[in-house]
Write an enzyme that holds these catalytic residues in place. Structure first.
Site, short mmCIF file in Angstrom:
data_model
loop_
_atom_site.label_atom_id
_atom_site.label_comp_id
_atom_site.label_asym_id
_atom_site.label_seq_id
_atom_site.Cartn_x
_atom_site.Cartn_y
_atom_site.Cartn_z
N SER A 186 0.83 -1.22 0.00
CA SER A 186 0.00 0.00 0.00
C SER A 186 0.86 1.27 0.00
O SER A 186 0.59 2.23 0.73
CB SER A 186 -0.95 0.00 1.22
OG SER A 186 -1.92 -1.00 1.10
N ASP A 300 -8.02 -1.50 -1.74
CA ASP A 300 -9.43 -1.16 -1.51
C ASP A 300 -10.25 -1.13 -2.80
O ASP A 300 -11.49 -1.10 -2.74
CB ASP A 300 -9.55 0.19 -0.80
CG ASP A 300 -9.00 0.13 0.62
OD1 ASP A 300 -8.58 -0.96 1.06
OD2 ASP A 300 -8.99 1.18 1.30
O1 LIG Z 1 -3.64 4.41 5.48
C1 LIG Z 1 -4.80 4.29 5.07
O2 LIG Z 1 -5.61 5.24 5.07
C2 LIG Z 1 -5.24 2.99 4.54
C3 LIG Z 1 -4.31 2.06 4.13
C4 LIG Z 1 -4.68 0.78 3.51
O3 LIG Z 1 -4.49 -0.23 4.46
P1 LIG Z 1 -3.19 -1.21 4.47
O4 LIG Z 1 -1.98 -0.37 4.58
O5 LIG Z 1 -3.45 -2.05 5.67
O6 LIG Z 1 -3.24 -1.96 3.18
C5 LIG Z 1 -6.14 0.74 3.06
O7 LIG Z 1 -6.53 -0.57 2.76
C6 LIG Z 1 -7.04 1.32 4.13
O8 LIG Z 1 -8.38 1.30 3.72
C7 LIG Z 1 -6.70 2.75 4.43
C1 LIG Z 2 -9.56 -1.59 4.95
C2 LIG Z 2 -10.17 -0.41 5.11
O1 LIG Z 2 -10.00 0.46 6.16
P1 LIG Z 2 -9.24 0.24 7.55
O2 LIG Z 2 -8.11 -0.73 7.31
O3 LIG Z 2 -8.75 1.57 7.96
O4 LIG Z 2 -10.26 -0.33 8.50
C3 LIG Z 2 -11.08 0.08 4.06
O5 LIG Z 2 -11.55 1.23 4.18
O6 LIG Z 2 -11.38 -0.65 3.08
#
Ligand SMILES: O=C(O)C1=C[C@@H](OP(=O)(O)O)[C@@H](O)[C@H](O)C1
Ligand SMILES: C=C(OP(=O)(O)O)C(=O)O
Length: 419
Positions: A186, A300
């Site tokens: 990510s 996501d």
């Molecule tokens: O930093 C953030 O705002 C996010 C990072 C991502 O998570 P991961 O780093 O666990 O993949 C994403 O899936 C999540 O919805 C929001």
């Molecule tokens: C995985 C998600 O959010 P979080 O990890 O912050 O719960 C999301 O919004 O799809």
């Protein structure tokens, strides 16, 4: 709550909701500023409300109107429990921030959050002077001791979210710090953190996101911060445009570093027509064909991509499925189960999902209490034969409380969909 989505053509324009990711970072930064500042166009999604409650408990005075939230330094509330609701970002970002005070604190949550891994925070926090105990690698998590500057290594293959918290907290420590990061997933979410920190006057240097040098004794600059529109939420109506007519979404910055802006690449690869005029993106139906896409860094958008691929002729392959098990649901499995119920053809492999373009019949699906599964099923329903009834549809409030109202604006007065 159940929602029935009937087959329909769409044509219309909506405004993207505020970005949940940007909002949560902004709330944390506003708290860390320890001076008056404000957030404009704030989100009122469930995760944002959880973040606001956390900073109030930690000692921010928060005053809210629909257009802005004002923050001022206040007193820490009695009690040492921070309720993160179902927000993965809150429970992984706030331990480092809460540890700045040195007060013993427990971070907990509800529902799916209690099954999401958090063990990755233990050793790095210990390296930085914070005693940290998880519950067999899961929430609740307890921390004790004040965060000190230092050197640590983190494995960010499961999540980038803990790194975001360290990057936000360490600039306020008394000395300089260094974080060595392996297997970062990510990645754009870390770019987003660094961009927000720059807006608050914080400087961090890094070598291609693998080694971060964080000068200590910095101060967050009081600022008036406007939350960006949400590419993650917008991905759903944009895919709806590709499947069922035309959808325009306003309030989408073209220079955004949000990971899910990558939805545009997938839409173009599938043959949808994409037009951009300033902050408005319009997607119209084209001859949709199968595509190959790597979603490792933008996990996501898997759910809307599966909805899109269902309407693309041939076999679509989406890579990065190993990232999906520890989201609000086991998302790979949830997509397989629910799209199969609607008549789709999806196969799940260790690191990829394959989708065969296939007309959907429709029927009854369950959101698994996962906002992105509910929204993906709603989009897929537009082109189905019979429509789709979605159980536990209220979970959309986690990121996009107005999703069904916006969706209704796109479908109102539109004829029954003719595939
Ligand atoms: O930093 C953030 O705002 C996010 C990072 C991502 O998570 P991961 O780093 O666990 O993949 C994403 O899936 C999540 O919805 C929001
Ligand atoms: C995985 C998600 O959010 P979080 O990890 O912050 O719960 C999301 O919004 O799809």
């Amino acid at each position: 709550m159940e929602k029935f989505i009937r087959p329909a053509a769409i044509d219309g324009q909506i405004t993207a909701p505020p970005s949940k990711s940007d909002m949560l970072r902004a709330v944390a930064a506003a708290y860390l500023t320890h001076a008056e500042c404000e957030i404009l166009r704030p989100s009122d999604c469930d995760d944002a409300l959880a973040a606001l409650n956390i900073v109030k408990t930690l000692g921010a005075d928060v005053e809210r109107t629909s257009e802005r939230i004002r923050f001022a330094p206040g007193n820490r509330q009695p009690g040492s429990v921070l309720d993160c609701g179902e927000s993965g970002l809150c429970i992984r970002m706030f331990p480092s921030i809460a540890a700045l005070s040195g007060a013993a604190t427990t971070l907990t949550g509800r529902g799916s959050l209690l099954k999401r891994p958090i063990a990755m925070i233990e050793q790095p926090l210990r390296d930085l002077n914070v005693a940290c105990e998880t519950t067999n690698g899961l929430p609740p998590v307890s921390i004790r001791g004040q965060l000190h500057a230092g050197i640590t290594t983190i494995d960010a293959s499961t999540t980038s979210q803990f790194l975001t918290g360290l990057l936000m907290a360490l600039p306020l420590c008394d000395g300089d710090s260094e974080i060595i990061v392996t297997n970062l997933a990510s990645k754009p979410y870390i770019e987003m953190t660094l961009q927000l920190l720059r807006a608050f006057g914080i400087t961090i240097e890094h070598d291609a996101l693998t080694r971060f040098r964080i000068p200590g004794r910095q101060r967050y600059r009081a600022t008036s911060y406007q939350v960006e529109g949400d590419w993650s939420g917008a991905a759903f109506p944009l895919v709806a445009g590709a499947i069922a007519g035309r959808a325009s979404v306003a309030n989408l910055r073209q220079d955004s570093c949000q990971a899910d802006k990558a939805i545009l690449n997938a839409l173009r690869a599938a043959g949808a027509l994409v037009q951009i005029a300033e902050d408005v993106v319009t997607v119209s139906k084209g001859d949709l064909t199968a595509f190959e896409f790597d979603a490792t860094d933008c996990p996501d958008i898997f759910p809307p991509l599966v909805a899109l691929a269902t309407y693309c002729q041939g076999k679509t392959v989406i890579h990065g499925a190993q990232r999906l098990q520890v989201k609000e649901s086991d998302r790979g499995l949830a997509l397989l189960q629910e799209f199969t119920k609607m008549g789709g053809r999806v196969t799940l492999h260790e690191k990829r999902i394959e989708i065969y373009g296939n007309p959907l019949d429709g029927g009854m699906v369950d959101s698994h209490n996962d906002h992105r599964i509910a929204m993906a099923c709603a989009v897929a329903a537009l082109g189905s034969n019979r429509g789709v009834r979605i159980q536990q549809a209220e979970c959309v409030a986690k990121s996009y409380p107005d999703f069904f109202q916006d969706f209704g604006m796109l479908t109102s007065n539109q004829p029954q969909f003719a595939p």
